[in-house]
Enzyme design. Structure first.
Site, PDB file in Angstrom:
ATOM      1  N   GLU A 183       0.834  -1.200   0.000  1.00 17.43           N
ATOM      2  CA  GLU A 183       0.000   0.000   0.000  1.00 17.43           C
ATOM      3  C   GLU A 183       0.871   1.253   0.000  1.00 17.43           C
ATOM      4  OE1 GLU A 183      -4.051  -0.743   2.227  1.00 17.43           O
ATOM      5  OE2 GLU A 183      -2.374  -1.424   3.471  1.00 17.43           O
ATOM      6  N   LYS A 229     -11.578   4.186   1.066  1.00 15.04           N
ATOM      7  CA  LYS A 229     -10.396   3.551   0.496  1.00 15.04           C
ATOM      8  C   LYS A 229     -10.907   2.480  -0.472  1.00 15.04           C
ATOM      9  CE  LYS A 229      -6.236   1.379   2.359  1.00 15.04           C
ATOM     10  NZ  LYS A 229      -5.572   0.961   3.609  1.00 15.04           N
TER      11      LYS A 229
END
Length: 122
Positions: free
Chosen positions: A24, A102
């Site tokens: 990420e 997200k």
């Protein structure tokens, strides 16, 4: 008790590198932010005075600075930082509700996004 009004910034989009996993941080992704701000009316509405209200262009810049800044593992912590920062910079804000989405959360399944929301009372 004074009257309040609400300013909402919806679906502000930023590229950042938050999350627990190394991938990420390496790849990054888009994050979407909603800011719902309850603001003391003061004299801003009666006097049509921009100096007495919350300048939402500056609010957007503060959100951008935080979201694109230091990496956080939790978007919950990110939302709290945004809420606290906005309330400290703009004393007219009585309540800030910050939601962060997200879309590419590392979840083993099909979903549109993960969202967290934090409400902060000044």
């Amino acid at each position: 008790m004074t009257a309040t009004y609400r300013i909402t910034l919806k679906n502000c989009a930023f590229f950042a590198r938050h999350g627990v996993h190394d991938e990420e941080e390496f790849l990054g992704q888009r994050f979407f932010v909603d800011a719902e701000l309850d603001v003391d009316q003061g004299t801003a509405l009666i006097d049509d005075s921009i100096e007495d209200t919350v300048h939402y262009g500056l609010v957007f810049k503060e959100i951008e600075k935080i979201i694109t800044g230091r990496r956080r593992y939790l978007i919950e912590a990110l939302a709290l930082e945004v809420a606290q920062t906005l309330c400290s910079i703009f004393p007219q804000i009585r309540r800030a509700r910050i939601a962060i989405r997200k879309p590419n959360a590392p979840v083993p399944g099909v979903l549109d996004y993960v969202e967290v929301a934090v409400e902060y009372l000044a």
